[in-house]
Motif scaffolding. Structure first.
Motif, short mmCIF file in Angstrom:
data_model
loop_
_atom_site.label_atom_id
_atom_site.label_comp_id
_atom_site.label_asym_id
_atom_site.label_seq_id
_atom_site.Cartn_x
_atom_site.Cartn_y
_atom_site.Cartn_z
N ASN A 226 0.81 -1.21 0.00
CA ASN A 226 0.00 0.00 0.00
C ASN A 226 0.85 1.26 0.00
N GLN A 227 2.05 1.17 0.57
CA GLN A 227 2.94 2.32 0.56
C GLN A 227 3.37 2.68 -0.86
N GLN A 228 3.28 1.71 -1.77
CA GLN A 228 3.66 1.95 -3.15
C GLN A 228 2.51 2.48 -3.99
N ASP A 229 1.31 2.60 -3.41
CA ASP A 229 0.15 3.06 -4.17
C ASP A 229 0.16 4.56 -4.41
N GLN A 230 0.99 5.29 -3.66
CA GLN A 230 1.06 6.73 -3.85
C GLN A 230 2.48 7.22 -3.56
N LEU A 231 2.83 8.34 -4.14
CA LEU A 231 4.18 8.88 -3.98
C LEU A 231 4.31 9.57 -2.62
N CYS A 232 5.46 9.36 -2.00
CA CYS A 232 5.75 10.08 -0.77
C CYS A 232 6.48 11.38 -1.11
N GLY A 276 12.39 2.60 -4.10
CA GLY A 276 11.38 1.70 -4.66
C GLY A 276 10.87 2.10 -6.01
N LEU A 277 11.76 2.64 -6.87
CA LEU A 277 11.39 3.00 -8.24
C LEU A 277 12.36 2.34 -9.21
N PRO A 278 12.36 1.01 -9.29
CA PRO A 278 13.37 0.30 -10.10
C PRO A 278 13.29 0.58 -11.60
N LYS A 279 12.07 0.80 -12.13
CA LYS A 279 11.96 1.10 -13.56
C LYS A 279 12.60 2.45 -13.88
N LEU A 280 12.36 3.43 -13.04
CA LEU A 280 13.00 4.74 -13.20
C LEU A 280 14.51 4.61 -13.02
N ALA A 281 14.94 3.80 -12.06
CA ALA A 281 16.38 3.61 -11.83
C ALA A 281 17.05 3.01 -13.06
N ALA A 282 16.37 2.08 -13.73
CA ALA A 282 16.96 1.45 -14.92
C ALA A 282 17.13 2.48 -16.04
N MET A 283 16.16 3.37 -16.21
CA MET A 283 16.29 4.41 -17.23
C MET A 283 17.41 5.39 -16.90
N LEU A 284 17.55 5.72 -15.62
CA LEU A 284 18.64 6.61 -15.20
C LEU A 284 20.00 5.95 -15.40
N ARG A 285 20.07 4.66 -15.13
CA ARG A 285 21.34 3.94 -15.33
C ARG A 285 21.73 3.96 -16.81
N THR A 319 4.16 10.71 -16.01
CA THR A 319 3.15 9.66 -15.78
C THR A 319 3.14 9.23 -14.33
N ILE A 320 4.32 9.10 -13.73
CA ILE A 320 4.40 8.72 -12.31
C ILE A 320 3.73 9.77 -11.44
N LEU A 321 3.99 11.04 -11.72
CA LEU A 321 3.43 12.12 -10.91
C LEU A 321 1.91 12.16 -10.98
N ASN A 322 1.34 11.68 -12.07
CA ASN A 322 -0.11 11.75 -12.27
C ASN A 322 -0.79 10.40 -12.11
N SER A 323 -0.12 9.47 -11.43
CA SER A 323 -0.68 8.12 -11.25
C SER A 323 -0.78 7.79 -9.77
N GLN A 324 -1.66 6.86 -9.48
CA GLN A 324 -1.79 6.33 -8.13
C GLN A 324 -2.40 4.94 -8.20
N GLY A 325 -2.46 4.28 -7.07
CA GLY A 325 -3.04 2.94 -7.04
C GLY A 325 -2.21 1.94 -7.81
N GLN A 326 -2.90 0.98 -8.45
CA GLN A 326 -2.22 -0.10 -9.14
C GLN A 326 -1.41 0.40 -10.33
N GLN A 327 -1.88 1.47 -10.97
CA GLN A 327 -1.12 2.03 -12.10
C GLN A 327 0.25 2.50 -11.64
N LEU A 328 0.32 3.14 -10.48
CA LEU A 328 1.60 3.59 -9.95
C LEU A 328 2.47 2.41 -9.56
N VAL A 329 1.86 1.38 -8.98
CA VAL A 329 2.62 0.17 -8.63
C VAL A 329 3.28 -0.43 -9.87
N ASN A 330 2.53 -0.48 -10.97
CA ASN A 330 3.08 -1.02 -12.22
C ASN A 330 4.20 -0.14 -12.77
#
Length: 704
Positions: A226-232, A276-285, A319-330
């Protein structure tokens, strides 16, 4: 009371949920025809003979009923036995077995006045958890969480039945007094039944203020999810820092990047992974590696690659900034591929091995296998993030590195059994944690015919439709495509595109041009293919991968299933790994003999190239303009640049590309240019490039 009275509580509505109306109708006909007989009656079970089949009913209810018929689903014989009891109730001959499991069959003290709700509320949760397993507990917890949020459950008591309506099923879940947890019936799929039924009982506990204790591990996992459902706040700050770094790269000019900027990107990559943003981390790498190569003036890097990656990264951030719930988890992605032990044995046949290298330095090999029984592909990968490991190369992988306690050069020759495989989504196998048993044989003719009948393409019109309808941004490049061979021509050199072209024809004489590019990494494939063509072996199927080159979608072969000329045995030629195997000892062949070059040059003239007007007149000039702007960091257009934009706008309007035309207008009207408009334009060009490509297929009826 007699335990057989439990079956009197199943009315026709409940039986219809258990089976269906048609089965009930056939069961009633058997009763009318006197085909139902009670042949044994004792304290533990009832035995019926129904239409020459034997049915066994127990105190655990209809879910535990057994029948000798071969039907895999709920049969008419069980239904007929229950309906017979409705007409012929048994009295005081068999009592409820007091030793029965209280989870599946509550004892007398837990059934005051046959109250089904009271029975369910008397169940011990800890005992029930042992019965259903951790996976069902995890799903049940999530279901209960959703139900409590949305209030979508209705509960009705009808005599000795409890009927619960949930959104997952069009028919109610029915509990009949005296049957226990195992006696709950529903039309849910078998894989979901226990989890949903468990969630229903937990829901009833919640609604009736009864204590229900979930396992601590399940609660902790759910809270973490649930902590991943929204951005901190920290994640929002990180995204702002990344956006500022993107702006800094373009403002300073991509031709003037430094290693310090690459280091800053590396720190952002580490922060993204930690948060906890591995997809973003991969793009940054990947961006970090490209910037580092650009800072070192590597010959293989172009500014356009960095621009396009910056555009994709910016879209991902928005997209991350404008997402929440399961979409953000994905969108977050997964930190690591999750493998689970599958306690079975996979009987696999080798398909081929594919060696790959990326511009950023990652390299590895992916092995592909086929499961004949399930008609499924499986794959596993050995890889390194860079070329620092000098012992990790094609030769060492093939001959010395262990894969499931065996050598790849042996696994890719024979059938084998993989015991207790570790499986992840997408039929990905872990390269460790399992063991193999090699068989003495490989592909049989029957194996190949079954594979050919249900996999791949032998008609190029069908292949063309498949490629046209595939989304190149959604995994097409990760797929393996099997091309079944009917007729082939000798490979020819394409000096313009620095590649080898191998023409394969289908039954309608349509042409498919497979292409191997001439570079330092994959040149070996060209040599092996040429050597293979010289042999008398019969190619049966070519395994290819899709690659994108400008406005062309090319198919690159990496393995050939063939029939040996002398033995008729079916084998695999791996173009990346069978180099020495195909070379006769003591001889040194070259890919093409000098005496044959005049013939090859004559054949080259037959390869026709068509220009894609969108790529030629819009995408390439636009990207060249963006490259010139971002390379220098000078965000004020010259008069010549404005004229180019006006010309591009006119061509976009002519072709109906109004969105790109509107974005180009923003570039011209705002001085200095806003960085977001540059990235928007680049992203649109990339989307257009992904949807406009030419296929390496020549359909006979389309020739001009």
């Amino acid at each position: 009371m007699s335990w057989s009275e439990i079956y009197l509580n199943y009315d026709q509505d409940a039986l219809a949920v258990y089976a269906n109306v048609g089965v009930i109708r056939r069961a009633l006909k058997d009763i009318e025809a006197n085909k139902v007989k009670l042949i044994e009656h004792n304290q533990s079970y009832l035995i019926f003979e129904v239409d020459n089949q034997q049915v066994k009913l127990t105190p655990q209810g209809i879910q535990a009923a057994k029948c000798s018929c071969p039907a895999s689903d709920h049969c008419k014989h069980i239904i007929a036995s229950v309906l017979w009891l409705h007409e012929n109730p048994l009295i005081d001959k068999a009592k409820v077995n007091p030793s029965c499991d209280t989870i599946n069959q509550p004892d007398e003290s837990s059934k005051p006045n046959n109250d089904p709700l009271a029975e369910l509320l008397a169940i011990e949760s800890s005992q029930l958890f042992k019965t259903v397993g951790k996976a069902n507990i995890r799903l049940a917890y999530q279901l209960l969480f959703d139900w409590l949020q949305n209030d979508v459950i209705t509960v009705q008591t009808q005599g000795v039945q409890l009927r619960i309506q949930v959104s997952l099923s069009t028919t109610p879940i029915i509990y009949t007094a005296g049957t226990g947890f195992a006696g709950i019936i529903s039309e849910l799929p078998d894989k979901q039944k226990q989890a949903v039924h468990l969630a229903v009982i937990a829901y009833l506990f919640q609604q009736n203020q009864k204590k229900w204790v979930w396992p601590d591990q399940i609660v902790a996992e759910h809270e973490q999810k649930n902590q991943q459902d929204q951005l901190c706040d920290d994640e929002i700050i990180l995204i702002t820092q990344i956006q500022n770094q993107i702006n800094a790269l373009i403002t300073h000019g991509l031709s003037h990047v430094s290693t310090s900027q690459a280091n800053q990107l590396q720190l952002l990559n580490m922060s993204a992974r930690a948060q906890g943003l591995p997809k973003l981390a991969a793009m940054l790498r990947q961006l970090c590696q490209l910037v580092e190569m650009q800072a070192n003036r590597h010959f293989a890097i172009e500014e356009q690659e960095i621009i396009l990656l910056l555009a994709r990264l910016t879209v991902h951030l928005q997209t991350i900034l404008n997402s929440q719930g399961q979409q953000l988890v994905n969108l977050r992605g997964k930190q690591k591929r999750q493998y689970q032990t599958d306690k079975q044995t996979l009987d696999l046949l080798p398909l081929g091995a594919y060696w790959w290298q990326s511009k950023t330095g990652a390299q590895g090999v992916t092995f592909y296998f086929w499961h004949p029984e399930h008609n499924q592909y499986y794959q596993t990968t050995l890889a390194r993030s860079n070329n620092a490991d000098i012992n990790f190369n094609r030769y060492s992988i093939w001959n010395s590195i262990s894969l499931w306690q065996s050598m790849p050069n042996m696994l890719m020759r024979k059938r084998f059994s993989l015991n207790n495989p570790l499986l992840a989504e997408g039929n990905n196998l872990s390269s460790t944690g399992s063991s193999v048993v090699l068989k003495s044989t490989g592909w049989s003719n029957q194996d190949y015919q079954e594979f050919r009948a249900s996999n791949g393409f032998r008609n190029w019109k069908e292949l063309s439709r498949y490629l046209e309808n595939s989304d190149v941004s959604e995994g097409l490049f990760d797929q393996v495509i099997a091309i079944h061979v009917t007729n082939t021509q000798k490979p020819v050199l394409d000096e313009i595109k620095q590649s080898l072209v191998w023409c394969i024809k289908d039954n309608q004489n349509n042409q498919l041009l497979l292409r191997l590019f001439w570079d330092g990494i994959y040149t070996q494939r060209i040599d092996i293919l040429n050597l293979f063509i010289r042999t008398a072996h019969q190619p049966l199927t070519v395994l290819v991968k899709c690659i994108k080159n400008d406005s062309n979608l090319d198919l690159e072969p990496f393995a050939i299933i063939y029939k040996e000329s002398k033995t008729d045995q079916i084998n695999i030629a791996n173009l990346d790994f069978d180099y020495e195997w195909l070379y006769p000892k003591g001889k040194n062949y070259k890919a093409f003999e000098a005496s044959k070059e005049p013939i090859l040059k004559k054949q080259i003239a037959q390869i026709n190239y068509q220009q894609d007007p969108i790529a030629t007149y819009i995408i390439k000039p636009t990207m060249a303009l963006l490259e010139a702007i971002t390379s220098s960091g000078r965000l004020i257009l010259s008069n010549a640049d404005k004229q180019k934009i006006n010309q591009l706008q006119y061509q976009c309007d002519t072709l109906g590309l109004t969105t790109l035309s509107h974005t180009l207008n923003k570039l011209a009207q705002n001085q200095p240019i806003e960085i977001k408009h540059i990235l928007q334009t680049a992203y649109l060009c990339q989307l257009m490039n992904n949807t406009h490509y030419q296929l390496p297929i020549v359909i006979k009826g389309d020739e001009t």
